[in-house]
Structure formats: structure tokens, C-alpha cells
Design a protein around this motif. Structure first.
Motif, PDB file in Angstrom:
ATOM      1  N   TRP A  10       0.818  -1.212   0.000  1.00 30.16           N
ATOM      2  CA  TRP A  10       0.000   0.000   0.000  1.00 30.16           C
ATOM      3  C   TRP A  10       0.852   1.264   0.000  1.00 30.16           C
ATOM      4  CZ3 TRP A  10      -4.598  -0.046  -1.735  1.00 30.16           C
ATOM      5  CH2 TRP A  10      -5.391  -1.191  -1.604  1.00 30.16           C
ATOM      6  N   LYS A  11       2.054   1.153   0.545  1.00 35.15           N
ATOM      7  CA  LYS A  11       2.969   2.291   0.485  1.00 35.15           C
ATOM      8  C   LYS A  11       3.376   2.552  -0.963  1.00 35.15           C
ATOM      9  CE  LYS A  11       7.440   3.916   2.257  1.00 35.15           C
ATOM     10  NZ  LYS A  11       8.606   3.579   3.139  1.00 35.15           N
ATOM     11  N   PHE A  13       1.696   1.669  -3.577  1.00 34.42           N
ATOM     12  CA  PHE A  13       0.505   2.142  -4.276  1.00 34.42           C
ATOM     13  C   PHE A  13       0.289   3.633  -4.035  1.00 34.42           C
ATOM     14  CE2 PHE A  13      -3.986   3.302  -3.726  1.00 34.42           C
ATOM     15  CZ  PHE A  13      -4.411   3.205  -5.049  1.00 34.42           C
ATOM     16  N   THR A  14       0.448   4.056  -2.805  1.00 32.89           N
ATOM     17  CA  THR A  14       0.234   5.468  -2.467  1.00 32.89           C
ATOM     18  C   THR A  14       1.212   6.364  -3.202  1.00 32.89           C
ATOM     19  OG1 THR A  14      -0.601   4.867  -0.270  1.00 32.89           O
ATOM     20  CG2 THR A  14       0.136   7.143  -0.591  1.00 32.89           C
ATOM     21  N   ILE A  15       2.491   5.980  -3.182  1.00 37.84           N
ATOM     22  CA  ILE A  15       3.517   6.799  -3.839  1.00 37.84           C
ATOM     23  C   ILE A  15       3.275   6.868  -5.346  1.00 37.84           C
ATOM     24  CG2 ILE A  15       5.976   6.958  -4.402  1.00 37.84           C
ATOM     25  CD1 ILE A  15       6.540   5.703  -1.659  1.00 37.84           C
ATOM     26  N   GLY A  17       0.523   6.214  -6.940  1.00 39.63           N
ATOM     27  CA  GLY A  17      -0.755   6.864  -7.201  1.00 39.63           C
ATOM     28  C   GLY A  17      -0.652   8.377  -7.150  1.00 39.63           C
ATOM     29  N   VAL A  18       0.085   8.885  -6.165  1.00 37.37           N
ATOM     30  CA  VAL A  18       0.260  10.335  -6.048  1.00 37.37           C
ATOM     31  C   VAL A  18       1.051  10.877  -7.236  1.00 37.37           C
ATOM     32  CG1 VAL A  18       1.405  12.159  -4.717  1.00 37.37           C
ATOM     33  CG2 VAL A  18       0.060  10.398  -3.533  1.00 37.37           C
ATOM     34  N   ALA A 197       0.799   1.217 -10.193  1.00 35.10           N
ATOM     35  CA  ALA A 197      -0.156   1.429  -9.103  1.00 35.10           C
ATOM     36  C   ALA A 197      -1.275   0.397  -9.151  1.00 35.10           C
ATOM     37  CB  ALA A 197      -0.717   2.849  -9.172  1.00 35.10           C
TER      38      ALA A 197
END
Length: 224
Positions: A10-11, A13-15, A17-18, A197
Motif C-alpha cells: 500500500w505504500k 501504491f500510495t507513492i 498513485g500520487v 499502481a
């Protein structure tokens, strides 16, 4: 299990995604940074010295053709059939869902951003430009191979060679889309980030649902 639980998923994915959202908004609102990045990178791969090399143009055209969205679906279907026949039924279904899900997301983003292609693009390359569907699709094909096919290969040397070939294939495809004026450079970069992502989400779904699918009769003996 071919895809195992990972607390860092999820880390990642977050990076990613941003980063993708930033790139998307830059293009959507015609940011100077985005147009500058496009101009710099496009000049590297569309210069006259490349266009005068016949074999290079033929190679770029071939790579672009082999990684078209329709053929990406075909490659994944072939991969899924092979996996299914070898009793990797859950990975086979996951592979098909991953490529279809990625294509749907890419299409939705295209119609949200509505970026025009470079003026010199071929007539065959219609539709919106951001993100690159070719690059998105091939990145997902490569991700599927990395995650559920290459781990099955027993010889470490063969696994390494396959991984390197896939990395080179993605790089040269991205170059080919810019070289052929089918996309702006940021379109291909954003496509890879978006695909990465989405793969994080697809991996999480695999970990969550693979054990549950084994409770179904059709998947009860599946290797996963």
C-alpha cells in the motif's frame, strides 16, 4: 502462493498513485512543467538522425504493433490458457482480470484528461493521448509475467534473462510511441506509473481472494 502478502504494497501504491495524479493534473491543466518535459524528451527520440535509419524505424513500428492494446489482450489470454492447462487456474483468472481492469482504468483516464495526440501522429493512432494504452498494456503484461509466470521457471538464469528482456521491451516500446509521434513522452511515463499502481491493487486482491476461490469446486485443486 505465487503472490504473497506484503505490508509495503500500500505504500508503493500510495507513492505511485500520487505521482500519477500529479502527472495527470499537470497535463489536464497544461502545466508548463509538463510541456517542458515533453519537449525535452521528445527531442531525444524524434530527431532527424533516427528517422533516416531505415531499420530503426522498422523496429520501432514492429514493437509498437506487437504491443498494441488488442494484442496485449491476446498475449494475456495465451498466458492464461497456458497457466490454466498447467493447473494454475487462479493465476490464470487473475491475469485476465488484471489486464482488463487496467485497460478500463486507462480508458477512463483518457476520457477525463482528453489530451490530443502530437500533430504528426499516424491516422491509425486515433483517440486521446494520455496515458499511452500501448505502454500501459505492455507494462501489465510484463507485470503478469513477472508475478505468476517467471517464478514457475526453475532455472535462475532463464528467469533473469526473461526479466531483463521484459524491462528492455517496456523501455523500447515507450521510445517507439514517442518516436512514431503517437504519444507525448509524459503519456508513456504516466502509463507506466499507472500500471504499477494498479498492479499493487491487483496483487492485494490476489492475496485476499485466492484462498477463497480455492473453496470453489472449479478451483479446489488449483496451484496458486
Amino acid at each position: 502462493m505465487l503472490i504473497v502478502p506484503d505490508n509495503q504494497r500500500w505504500k508503493r501504491f500510495t507513492i505511485s498513485g500520487v505521482v500519477f495524479i500529479v502527472l495527470m493534473l499537470m497535463i489536464k491543466f497544461n502545466s508548463t512543467i509538463g510541456t517542458t518535459m515533453d519537449a525535452v524528451f521528445q527531442s531525444l527520440f524524434t530527431s532527424q538522425r533516427f528517422e533516416n535509419i531505415g531499420w530503426f524505424h522498422a523496429l520501432m513500428t514492429l514493437i509498437s504493433f506487437l504491443a498494441s492494446p488488442k494484442l496485449d489482450l491476446l498475449w494475456v489470454l495465451i498466458i492464461a490458457i497456458v497457466l490454466w492447462l498447467r493447473n494454475y487456474r487462479i493465476p490464470a483468472v487473475w491475469a485476465i482480470c488484471t489486464i482488463i481492469g487496467g485497460d478500463v482504468i486507462g480508458t477512463l483516464v483518457k476520457h477525463f484528461v482528453k489530451r490530443a495526440r502530437p500533430a504528426q501522429h499516424l491516422a491509425a493512432d486515433d483517440g486521446y493521448s494520455f496515458p499511452s494504452g500501448h505502454t500501459l498494456g505492455l507494462f501489465l503484461v510484463a507485470g503478469i509475467l513477472f508475478l505468476v509466470v517467471i517464478p514457475i521457471i526453475q532455472k535462475a538464469a532463464v528467469r533473469t534473462i526473461c526479466q531483463l528482456l521484459l524491462i528492455f521491451a517496456i523501455f523500447f516500446l515507450a521510445v517507439s510511441r514517442v518516436y512514431l509521434y503517437a504519444h507525448w513522452p509524459v503519456d508513456t511515463i504516466a502509463a507506466m506509473v499507472l500500471a504499477y499502481a494498479w498492479l499493487q491493487v491487483a496483487e492485494w486482491l490476489y492475496v485476499a481472494w485466492a484462498p477463497k476461490l480455492r473453496e470453489l469446486k472449479i478451483f479446489s485443486n488449483s496451484i496458486y
